[in-house]
Design a protein around this motif. Structure first.
Motif, PDB file in Angstrom:
ATOM      1  N   ASN A  42      51.834  44.644  25.691  1.00 25.07           N
ATOM      2  CA  ASN A  42      51.367  43.533  24.355  1.00 25.07           C
ATOM      3  C   ASN A  42      51.191  44.168  23.470  1.00 25.07           C
ATOM      4  OD1 ASN A  42      53.052  41.768  26.339  1.00 25.07           O
ATOM      5  ND2 ASN A  42      51.555  40.436  25.988  1.00 25.07           N
ATOM      6  N   SER A  43      50.377  44.840  23.865  1.00 23.29           N
ATOM      7  CA  SER A  43      49.497  45.788  22.152  1.00 23.29           C
ATOM      8  C   SER A  43      50.544  46.446  21.597  1.00 23.29           C
ATOM      9  CB  SER A  43      48.195  46.706  22.821  1.00 23.29           C
ATOM     10  OG  SER A  43      49.095  47.728  23.862  1.00 23.29           O
ATOM     11  N   LEU A  44      51.676  46.817  22.607  1.00 24.59           N
ATOM     12  CA  LEU A  44      52.759  47.826  22.072  1.00 24.59           C
ATOM     13  C   LEU A  44      54.349  47.004  21.737  1.00 24.59           C
ATOM     14  CD1 LEU A  44      52.127  49.937  24.593  1.00 24.59           C
ATOM     15  CD2 LEU A  44      52.056  50.680  22.563  1.00 24.59           C
ATOM     16  N   ILE A  45      53.967  45.695  21.591  1.00 21.74           N
ATOM     17  CA  ILE A  45      54.658  45.128  20.167  1.00 21.74           C
ATOM     18  C   ILE A  45      55.155  45.307  19.105  1.00 21.74           C
ATOM     19  CG2 ILE A  45      56.289  42.648  20.906  1.00 21.74           C
ATOM     20  CD1 ILE A  45      55.069  42.004  23.638  1.00 21.74           C
ATOM     21  N   THR A  46      55.853  45.448  18.200  1.00 21.72           N
ATOM     22  CA  THR A  46      55.477  45.955  17.017  1.00 21.72           C
ATOM     23  C   THR A  46      55.798  44.941  15.987  1.00 21.72           C
ATOM     24  OG1 THR A  46      58.239  46.281  16.517  1.00 21.72           O
ATOM     25  CG2 THR A  46      56.658  47.826  16.694  1.00 21.72           C
ATOM     26  N   CYS A  47      55.821  44.350  15.035  1.00 19.77           N
ATOM     27  CA  CYS A  47      55.755  42.807  14.291  1.00 19.77           C
ATOM     28  C   CYS A  47      57.386  42.964  14.543  1.00 19.77           C
ATOM     29  CB  CYS A  47      55.521  43.146  12.999  1.00 19.77           C
ATOM     30  SG  CYS A  47      56.589  43.786  12.081  1.00 19.77           S
ATOM     31  N   PHE A  48      58.519  43.373  14.538  1.00 19.43           N
ATOM     32  CA  PHE A  48      59.750  43.168  14.969  1.00 19.43           C
ATOM     33  C   PHE A  48      60.115  43.186  16.329  1.00 19.43           C
ATOM     34  CE2 PHE A  48      59.638  46.235  10.737  1.00 19.43           C
ATOM     35  CZ  PHE A  48      60.195  45.220  10.137  1.00 19.43           C
ATOM     36  N   GLN A 404      39.788  56.803  22.119  1.00 22.01           N
ATOM     37  CA  GLN A 404      40.989  57.492  21.831  1.00 22.01           C
ATOM     38  C   GLN A 404      42.085  56.502  22.672  1.00 22.01           C
ATOM     39  OE1 GLN A 404      40.470  61.367  21.213  1.00 22.01           O
ATOM     40  NE2 GLN A 404      43.425  60.500  20.707  1.00 22.01           N
ATOM     41  N   GLN A 405      41.962  55.635  23.102  1.00 20.91           N
ATOM     42  CA  GLN A 405      42.439  54.792  23.984  1.00 20.91           C
ATOM     43  C   GLN A 405      43.737  54.042  22.303  1.00 20.91           C
ATOM     44  OE1 GLN A 405      41.641  52.252  26.770  1.00 20.91           O
ATOM     45  NE2 GLN A 405      44.018  52.615  28.210  1.00 20.91           N
ATOM     46  N   PHE A 406      42.785  53.240  22.314  1.00 23.97           N
ATOM     47  CA  PHE A 406      42.979  52.631  21.416  1.00 23.97           C
ATOM     48  C   PHE A 406      44.255  53.064  20.018  1.00 23.97           C
ATOM     49  CE2 PHE A 406      42.677  50.994  16.436  1.00 23.97           C
ATOM     50  CZ  PHE A 406      43.134  49.614  17.259  1.00 23.97           C
ATOM     51  N   CYS A 407      43.753  54.294  19.584  1.00 25.76           N
ATOM     52  CA  CYS A 407      43.922  55.183  18.862  1.00 25.76           C
ATOM     53  C   CYS A 407      45.853  56.278  18.560  1.00 25.76           C
ATOM     54  CB  CYS A 407      43.188  56.776  18.428  1.00 25.76           C
ATOM     55  SG  CYS A 407      41.456  55.578  16.916  1.00 25.76           S
ATOM     56  N   ASP A 408      45.208  56.492  19.757  1.00 18.32           N
ATOM     57  CA  ASP A 408      46.657  56.754  20.781  1.00 18.32           C
ATOM     58  C   ASP A 408      47.849  55.369  20.299  1.00 18.32           C
ATOM     59  OD1 ASP A 408      45.614  59.665  20.647  1.00 18.32           O
ATOM     60  OD2 ASP A 408      45.748  58.877  23.445  1.00 18.32           O
ATOM     61  N   VAL A 409      47.334  54.381  21.346  1.00 19.61           N
ATOM     62  CA  VAL A 409      48.324  53.230  21.077  1.00 19.61           C
ATOM     63  C   VAL A 409      48.412  52.272  19.703  1.00 19.61           C
ATOM     64  CG1 VAL A 409      48.315  50.591  21.468  1.00 19.61           C
ATOM     65  CG2 VAL A 409      47.582  52.234  23.401  1.00 19.61           C
ATOM     66  N   TYR A 410      47.850  53.108  18.973  1.00 15.18           N
ATOM     67  CA  TYR A 410      47.805  52.229  17.498  1.00 15.18           C
ATOM     68  C   TYR A 410      48.925  53.478  16.734  1.00 15.18           C
ATOM     69  CZ  TYR A 410      46.935  50.812  13.362  1.00 15.18           C
ATOM     70  OH  TYR A 410      47.319  49.792  11.700  1.00 15.18           O
ATOM     71  N   VAL A 411      49.045  54.115  16.689  1.00 15.03           N
ATOM     72  CA  VAL A 411      49.885  55.745  16.585  1.00 15.03           C
ATOM     73  C   VAL A 411      51.363  55.608  17.151  1.00 15.03           C
ATOM     74  CG1 VAL A 411      50.465  57.765  16.345  1.00 15.03           C
ATOM     75  CG2 VAL A 411      47.775  56.757  15.436  1.00 15.03           C
ATOM     76  N   ALA A 412      50.963  55.249  18.754  1.00 14.18           N
ATOM     77  CA  ALA A 412      52.338  54.946  18.690  1.00 14.18           C
ATOM     78  C   ALA A 412      53.257  53.788  18.259  1.00 14.18           C
ATOM     79  CB  ALA A 412      52.741  54.526  20.534  1.00 14.18           C
ATOM     80  N   HIS A 413      52.741  52.458  18.456  1.00 10.30           N
ATOM     81  CA  HIS A 413      52.927  51.151  17.748  1.00 10.30           C
ATOM     82  C   HIS A 413      53.650  51.789  16.276  1.00 10.30           C
ATOM     83  CE1 HIS A 413      51.485  46.619  17.400  1.00 10.30           C
ATOM     84  NE2 HIS A 413      53.209  47.254  15.880  1.00 10.30           N
ATOM     85  N   LYS A 414      52.758  51.778  15.517  1.00 13.58           N
ATOM     86  CA  LYS A 414      53.000  52.185  13.697  1.00 13.58           C
ATOM     87  C   LYS A 414      54.235  52.775  14.202  1.00 13.58           C
ATOM     88  CE  LYS A 414      50.945  48.609  12.280  1.00 13.58           C
ATOM     89  NZ  LYS A 414      51.745  47.961  12.163  1.00 13.58           N
ATOM     90  N   ARG A 415      54.396  54.105  14.674  1.00 16.27           N
ATOM     91  CA  ARG A 415      55.443  55.078  14.424  1.00 16.27           C
ATOM     92  C   ARG A 415      57.307  54.676  14.993  1.00 16.27           C
ATOM     93  NH1 ARG A 415      51.887  60.610  15.933  1.00 16.27           N
ATOM     94  NH2 ARG A 415      52.178  60.668  13.058  1.00 16.27           N
ATOM     95  N   ALA A 416      56.769  53.198  15.872  1.00 11.52           N
ATOM     96  CA  ALA A 416      57.706  53.118  16.568  1.00 11.52           C
ATOM     97  C   ALA A 416      58.109  52.000  15.381  1.00 11.52           C
ATOM     98  CB  ALA A 416      57.355  52.543  17.950  1.00 11.52           C
ATOM     99  N   GLU A 417      57.269  51.241  14.431  1.00 17.31           N
ATOM    100  CA  GLU A 417      57.558  50.351  13.411  1.00 17.31           C
ATOM    101  C   GLU A 417      58.648  50.801  12.544  1.00 17.31           C
ATOM    102  OE1 GLU A 417      54.384  48.174  12.575  1.00 17.31           O
ATOM    103  OE2 GLU A 417      55.169  47.563  10.256  1.00 17.31           O
ATOM    104  N   ILE A 418      58.323  52.326  11.634  1.00 20.41           N
ATOM    105  CA  ILE A 418      58.291  52.952  11.202  1.00 20.41           C
ATOM    106  C   ILE A 418      60.063  53.313  11.246  1.00 20.41           C
ATOM    107  CG2 ILE A 418      58.723  55.292   9.932  1.00 20.41           C
ATOM    108  CD1 ILE A 418      55.726  55.009  10.681  1.00 20.41           C
TER     109      ILE A 418
END
Ligand code: GLU
Ligand code: MG
Length: 437
Positions: A42-48, A404-418
């Motif tokens: 669920n933490s990888l579900i983007t705002c879209f 590290q785990q949070f950062c990796d997930v956060y970056v993956a999440h934001k890249r998918a949003e872009i």
């Protein structure tokens, strides 16, 4: 018609969205203790609602354990069911902390600040938003006429806040087309972020009850004004005495608050990926929009990333209570938990490293050459989310705060949003974001 009340238990996630599940009120005692089921992906579900590549896949189980201190039961009008909502922590099944829970990340940042300095954070949020379907008339900025036209909405919103135990401060017709502002009073530590989460939801629900859509999107039109979130901060010491003000300092700043601000400004180019986390946040963070374009501390300057706010009292004891500074480089695409966590970690780092308070600017920085800025130790902030993410990723100190785990997930999440938006024009992007925030 009969109905059985439902309580919505929620997290405000990496996308700044309030998501969760509802349980029947009759199960309240059990659910407040045992929580509701949740999953890591669920933490990888983007705002879209797209899902970024997930290291967890379909594996793993978590629970959102509600925190009774955040529970609200708000009646917006006689005809609608109560808004029953409670915020919580995402935990492992045994109730221990989950490393990617935004609320837990903030709690740990606040513990670090307390351990280092004995300080508690007092924070108040100012939120700007737009009622998207209003006709625009000239002469409405800050106007009584426009306010009076929307008084019923404003009063129902203030009532909703009061019912939720959130101290309202001001409500106004802001400068921009269709733009309003709602500000709440200060709250301590975690509660200040809880209030920001609840205030956004209550604003949206109150607007809906008046036939409007409230949008907190960072900017609705690249040519228009932005919707900022301004976070006012001050500190209390171990004896609950104000610790931000020092009458001996020429601008009134205590050493510890100066070091905290220095930390924020030093790490701002990297934490911006957290505080200004949407693709369009960077349309707002441009000069002459009264937002923030540089990593500067400003004295009574609304173009500064951090602004020293005015005080009106004349005696020092009252001045010390009023004295605060405001962080302006954030917006409501961000989870308030992550915004405060980033600010508190950066500030705590400044205290740990005993950084001196930066000099305060009082001029238009966009008129200065790069070398003149460099001399002042000031940089232009990243001008895209992509750039901010790179700085976030490259900064080992920032990575160490979040893990590290949070950062990796956060970056993956934001890249998918872009990625989701890459074919769109700026205006089209703004329209998409206006629907989800
Ligand atoms: N709308 C501006 C922003 O994007 C802030 C204007 C104000 O100072 O209230 O932050
Ligand atoms: Mg404003």
């Amino acid at each position: 018609m009969t109905n059985s009340p439902l309580v919505f238990a929620a997290t405000c996630d990496l996308a700044g969205q309030v998501r969760g599940k509802a349980f029947p009120l009759s199960e309240h005692t059990k659910r407040m203790k045992n929580g509701i089921g949740w999953v890591p992906t669920n933490s990888l579900i983007t705002c879209f609602d797209t899902i970024a590549p997930s290291p967890f896949g379909s594996l793993g189980d978590l629970v959102i354990i509600p925190d009774a201190n955040t529970e609200i039961n708000v009646q917006l009008d006689q005809d609608s069911p109560s808004e029953r909502l409670v915020l919580g922590d995402i935990c492992e099944l045994d109730g221990s902390q989950w490393a990617l829970c935004p609320r837990t990340i903030l709690r740990n940042a606040l513990k670090r600040l307390k351990r280092l300095s004995g300080l508690k954070l007092n924070a108040a949020f100012e939120h700007e938003f737009q009622l998207t379907n209003l006709e625009v008339q000239p002469g409405e900025a800050f106007g009584y006429g426009a306010f009076a036209q929307h008084r019923a909405f404003g009063e129902s919103l203030v009532s909703a806040l009061e019912q939720a135990g959130i101290t309202p401060d001001t409500f106004l017709k802001e400068y921009g087309a269709r733009q309003f502002e709602i500000t709440n009073g200060p709250a301590l530590n975690l509660q200040s972020a809880d209030w920001a989460v609840l205030l956004r939801e209550l604003t949206k629900r109150s607007a809906l009850a008046h036939g409007n859509h409230a949008s907190f999107a960072p900017i609705a039109d690249p040519e228009g004004v932005g919707n900022g979130v301004h976070v006012h901060m001050s500190f209390l010491d171990e004896n609950d005495r104000p610790a931000t003000f020092d009458p001996a300092h020429e601008l009134g700043m205590s050493d510890v608050a100066g070091a905290f601000i220095s930390g924020i400004l030093k790490y701002l180019d990297g934490i911006l990926a957290i505080t200004a986390p949407s693709d369009i946040s960077y349309l707002r963070l441009t000069p002459h929009r009264w937002s923030a374009a540089y990593n500067n501390l400003g004295y009574h300057d609304r173009e500064a990333a951090v602004r020293i706010c005015p005080v009106t009292a004349s005696d020092n004891e009252k001045r010390a209570k009023q004295y605060n500074f405001e962080f302006r480089a954030t917006d409501a695409a961000a989870s308030p938990y992550l915004v405060l966590a980033a600010l508190v970690h950066a500030g705590a780092q400044g205290i740990e490293d005993a950084l001196p308070m930066p000099a305060a600017t009082q001029e238009d920085l966009s008129l200065l050459s790069e070398s003149a800025l460099h001399e002042k130790g000031i940089v232009r902030l990243p001008q895209s989310l992509n750039e901010a993410i790179k700085r976030f990723e490259q900064n080992e100190t920032i990575q160490s705060w979040f893990g590290q785990q949070f950062c990796d997930v956060y970056v993956a999440h934001k890249r998918a949003e872009i990625e989701h938006l890459c074919e769109l024009t700026d205006l089209e992007k703004c329209k998409q974001y206006s629907k989800v925030y």
